[in-house]
Design a protein around this motif. Structure first.
Motif, short mmCIF file in Angstrom:
data_model
loop_
_atom_site.label_atom_id
_atom_site.label_comp_id
_atom_site.label_asym_id
_atom_site.label_seq_id
_atom_site.Cartn_x
_atom_site.Cartn_y
_atom_site.Cartn_z
N LEU A 181 0.84 -1.19 0.00
CA LEU A 181 0.00 0.00 0.00
C LEU A 181 0.88 1.25 0.00
N ALA A 182 0.47 2.25 -0.78
CA ALA A 182 1.29 3.44 -0.98
C ALA A 182 1.54 4.18 0.33
N HIS A 183 0.50 4.32 1.17
CA HIS A 183 0.70 5.09 2.41
C HIS A 183 1.66 4.38 3.35
N ALA A 184 1.67 3.04 3.33
CA ALA A 184 2.60 2.29 4.17
C ALA A 184 4.03 2.48 3.66
N LEU A 185 4.22 2.42 2.34
CA LEU A 185 5.55 2.61 1.76
C LEU A 185 6.10 3.99 2.11
N VAL A 186 5.27 5.04 1.92
CA VAL A 186 5.74 6.40 2.19
C VAL A 186 6.05 6.59 3.66
N GLU A 187 5.20 6.08 4.53
CA GLU A 187 5.41 6.24 5.97
C GLU A 187 6.68 5.54 6.42
N LYS A 188 6.91 4.31 5.97
CA LYS A 188 8.10 3.58 6.40
C LYS A 188 9.38 4.20 5.84
N LEU A 189 9.33 4.68 4.61
CA LEU A 189 10.50 5.34 4.04
C LEU A 189 10.80 6.63 4.78
N ARG A 190 9.77 7.39 5.14
CA ARG A 190 9.98 8.62 5.90
C ARG A 190 10.60 8.32 7.26
N ARG A 191 10.13 7.27 7.94
CA ARG A 191 10.69 6.89 9.24
C ARG A 191 12.15 6.46 9.09
N LEU A 192 12.45 5.74 8.03
CA LEU A 192 13.83 5.31 7.81
C LEU A 192 14.75 6.51 7.61
N LEU A 193 14.33 7.46 6.78
CA LEU A 193 15.15 8.65 6.54
C LEU A 193 15.32 9.46 7.82
N SER A 194 14.27 9.51 8.63
CA SER A 194 14.37 10.20 9.92
C SER A 194 15.40 9.52 10.81
N ALA A 195 15.37 8.18 10.85
CA ALA A 195 16.34 7.44 11.67
C ALA A 195 17.76 7.67 11.17
N LEU A 196 17.95 7.69 9.85
CA LEU A 196 19.29 7.92 9.30
C LEU A 196 19.82 9.30 9.70
N GLY A 197 18.93 10.30 9.67
CA GLY A 197 19.34 11.64 10.07
C GLY A 197 19.66 11.74 11.56
N GLN A 198 18.81 11.13 12.38
CA GLN A 198 19.05 11.14 13.83
C GLN A 198 20.37 10.44 14.15
N ALA A 199 20.60 9.29 13.52
CA ALA A 199 21.82 8.53 13.81
C ALA A 199 23.06 9.31 13.39
N GLU A 200 22.99 9.98 12.25
CA GLU A 200 24.15 10.76 11.80
C GLU A 200 24.49 11.86 12.79
N ARG A 201 23.46 12.54 13.32
CA ARG A 201 23.72 13.61 14.29
C ARG A 201 24.30 13.04 15.58
N LYS A 202 23.88 11.85 15.98
CA LYS A 202 24.45 11.22 17.17
C LYS A 202 25.89 10.79 16.93
N TYR A 203 26.19 10.37 15.73
CA TYR A 203 27.53 9.89 15.40
C TYR A 203 28.56 11.02 15.44
N ASP A 204 28.23 12.15 14.79
CA ASP A 204 29.24 13.21 14.67
C ASP A 204 28.99 14.40 15.58
N GLY A 205 27.88 14.40 16.32
CA GLY A 205 27.63 15.47 17.28
C GLY A 205 27.24 16.80 16.67
N LYS A 206 26.88 16.82 15.40
CA LYS A 206 26.50 18.08 14.75
C LYS A 206 25.01 18.34 14.96
N PRO A 207 24.61 19.62 14.98
CA PRO A 207 23.21 19.93 15.25
C PRO A 207 22.25 19.61 14.11
N ALA A 208 22.77 19.46 12.90
CA ALA A 208 21.92 19.18 11.74
C ALA A 208 22.60 18.13 10.87
#
Length: 276
Positions: free
Chosen positions: A21-48
């Motif tokens: 289902l399209a809404h499931a695909l979009v939601e899961k992809l958005r969550r994944l991209l959010s996790a990738l961004g959060q993890a990157e900030r935790k890794y290098d300590g940068k604010p963005a």
């Protein structure tokens, strides 16, 4: 260093002819991209985050696949070390191993949300892979991520907040208006505080909502709070309006008496203020 690509895979459900289902695909992809961004900030300590993800391949056969390639947003930044570290932490969750201390409760909860299936027919299987390294976002992964989030939250010892509701307003940029399955949702991004606040608008406001998209608004209604944050997590909207962006300037005369009771090195400031 070799090129690194991550492939997002979602396998459809038999109830939908093998289609996800399209809404499931979009939601899961958005969550994944959010996790990738959060993890990157935790890794290098940068604010963005410093990394964007390009879609370099897409196929719809079953499973549906999107291949993402990390690229730097900033000059002289190599996105691969943070990208590799992030995938390693995700693998460690899947294997039931300890994760790096930099993984906090927020990131762990986001990982759990990726694996949370809201409806059985949304999809059959969800996973990511880099080359021959594969991680399934299944119920076992969700349970392990949730356990890490709970443990990290105890260690972080946040202030004690309370669950409940109140009537009030929040201000932010309005994004992501959606109307799926009769649920009228939109998201606002406050200038400070919470990263995003989910809002629900009434049926009678459907046509009106379009004019507020990508504008700074004040949302008035019932605010819902959890024990995890002093900021509301959801607003049941009663009304919405454009937010005022211009404030009256503060005059220097209003600063008179601001430093009363403090030891003064000299009387220059007092002299200045008294002479205005």
């Amino acid at each position: 260093m070799p090129k690194r690509d991550l492939t997002f895979n979602i396998e459809g459900h038999p109830g939908h002819r093998g289609n996800a289902l399209a809404h499931a695909l979009v939601e899961k992809l958005r969550r994944l991209l959010s996790a990738l961004g959060q993890a990157e900030r935790k890794y290098d300590g940068k604010p963005a985050r410093q990394t964007e993800y390009e879609v370099v391949a897409a196929t719809k056969v079953n499973p549906t696949k999107l291949t993402l390639h990390p690229v730097s947003k900033q000059a002289n930044y190599d996105p691969i070390p943070a990208f590799e570290w992030t995938f390693e932490q995700i693998e460690r969750v899947a294997l039931g191993k300890d994760v790096d201390d930099r993984v906090d409760s927020t990131l762990a909860r986001t990982l759990a949300e990726i694996a949370e299936k809201k409806r059985e027919d949304d999809y059959s299987r969800l996973w990511i892979n880099i080359d021959d390294r594969t991680v399934d976002f299944d119920e076992q992964f969700r349970a392990r991520s949730a356990a890490i989030a709970a443990r990290k939250a105890e260690l972080e010892q946040p202030p004690t907040w309370f669950s409940g509701t109140s009537y009030g307003s929040v201000v932010g940029d309005l994004r992501e208006v959606s109307d799926i399955d009769g649920e009228h949702h939109f998201v606002i991004i406050p200038p400070i505080g919470a990263q995003r606040i989910n809002c629900v608008f009434p049926e009678g406001k459907r046509e009106e909502m379009r004019q507020y998209l990508f504008r700074l608004v004040r949302v008035i209604g019932r605010l819902h709070y959890t024990r995890d944050s002093p900021f509301p997590v959801q607003v049941d909207m009663a009304d919405i309006e454009y937010a005022a962006t211009v404030q009256e300037p503060v005059h220097l005369l209003q600063l008179r008496g601001l430093f009363s009771g403090f030891d003064r090195r000299n009387d220059n400031l007092e002299t200045l203020l008294n002479g205005l």
